[in-house]
Design a protein around this motif. Structure first.
Motif, PDB file in Angstrom:
ATOM      1  N   LYS A  72       0.855  -1.194   0.000  1.00 38.76           N
ATOM      2  CA  LYS A  72       0.000   0.000   0.000  1.00 38.76           C
ATOM      3  C   LYS A  72       0.887   1.238   0.000  1.00 38.76           C
ATOM      4  O   LYS A  72       1.759   1.386   0.853  1.00 38.76           O
ATOM      5  N   ALA A  84      -3.803  10.477  -2.644  1.00 40.92           N
ATOM      6  CA  ALA A  84      -4.240   9.172  -3.162  1.00 40.92           C
ATOM      7  C   ALA A  84      -3.553   8.062  -2.384  1.00 40.92           C
ATOM      8  O   ALA A  84      -2.473   8.251  -1.823  1.00 40.92           O
ATOM      9  N   GLU A  85      -4.227   6.908  -2.394  1.00 39.32           N
ATOM     10  CA  GLU A  85      -3.666   5.723  -1.758  1.00 39.32           C
ATOM     11  C   GLU A  85      -4.135   4.512  -2.546  1.00 39.32           C
ATOM     12  O   GLU A  85      -5.294   4.433  -2.946  1.00 39.32           O
ATOM     13  N   HIS A  86      -3.213   3.575  -2.774  1.00 40.48           N
ATOM     14  CA  HIS A  86      -3.546   2.408  -3.579  1.00 40.48           C
ATOM     15  C   HIS A  86      -2.611   1.264  -3.214  1.00 40.48           C
ATOM     16  O   HIS A  86      -1.469   1.493  -2.826  1.00 40.48           O
ATOM     17  N   PHE A 107      -1.848   5.705  -9.982  1.00 43.53           N
ATOM     18  CA  PHE A 107      -2.958   5.659  -9.031  1.00 43.53           C
ATOM     19  C   PHE A 107      -4.256   5.782  -9.823  1.00 43.53           C
ATOM     20  O   PHE A 107      -4.464   6.784 -10.515  1.00 43.53           O
ATOM     21  N   SER A 111      -8.900   6.230  -6.709  1.00 49.99           N
ATOM     22  CA  SER A 111      -8.086   6.240  -5.494  1.00 49.99           C
ATOM     23  C   SER A 111      -7.746   7.662  -5.052  1.00 49.99           C
ATOM     24  O   SER A 111      -7.234   7.864  -3.953  1.00 49.99           O
TER      25      SER A 111
END
Length: 127
Positions: A72, A84-86, A107, A111
């Motif tokens: 992550k 953003a986070e993915h 991303f 996200s």
């Protein structure tokens, strides 16, 4: 000592201008070696799908080969505001020990938590 290497596909297709920017970024990188991975930001962009593309130098600081399997990653800007986070699983991203490699993390549009302003962007692994 860290060495810079390029993924085979990158090595064949990267423009001389981008190669120079990457080599300069590697020489100027301030690596603290406090973790297995560190990132040095190079540039960011949005593609036609609205996805966020973040190109960085990935520093594998360990004595072991490293792969990105269900890692992550968070992209932040300015005062560590999350953009953003993915979770990434990238089979083709295997980095040898004590090696730095450029990579573009993509991303997905869904996200993104806010619009990027492309100011002081950073990638971090979320533990």
């Amino acid at each position: 000592m860290q060495k810079l290497t390029f993924h085979d596909k990158w090595d064949k297709s990267i423009s001389p201008k981008d190669r120079k920017r990457i080599e300069e970024g590697f020489r100027e990188a301030n690596i603290s070696e406090n973790s297995q991975f560190e990132f040095t930001s190079l540039w960011e962009a949005r593609n036609y799908k609205g996805e966020l593309l973040v190109t960085v130098l990935v520093h594998n600081l360990s004595k072991q080969p490293a792969a990105f399997d269900h890692i992550k990653i968070r992209y932040t800007e300015e005062e560590h505001e999350k953009v953003a986070e993915h979770t990434f699983s990238i089979e083709s991203l295997d980095i040898e020990p004590r090696t730095t490699m450029p990579w573009t993390f993509i991303f997905p549009f869904d996200s993104l938590e806010r619009e990027p302003v492309f100011l002081n962007g950073r990638l971090n692994i979320v533990l």
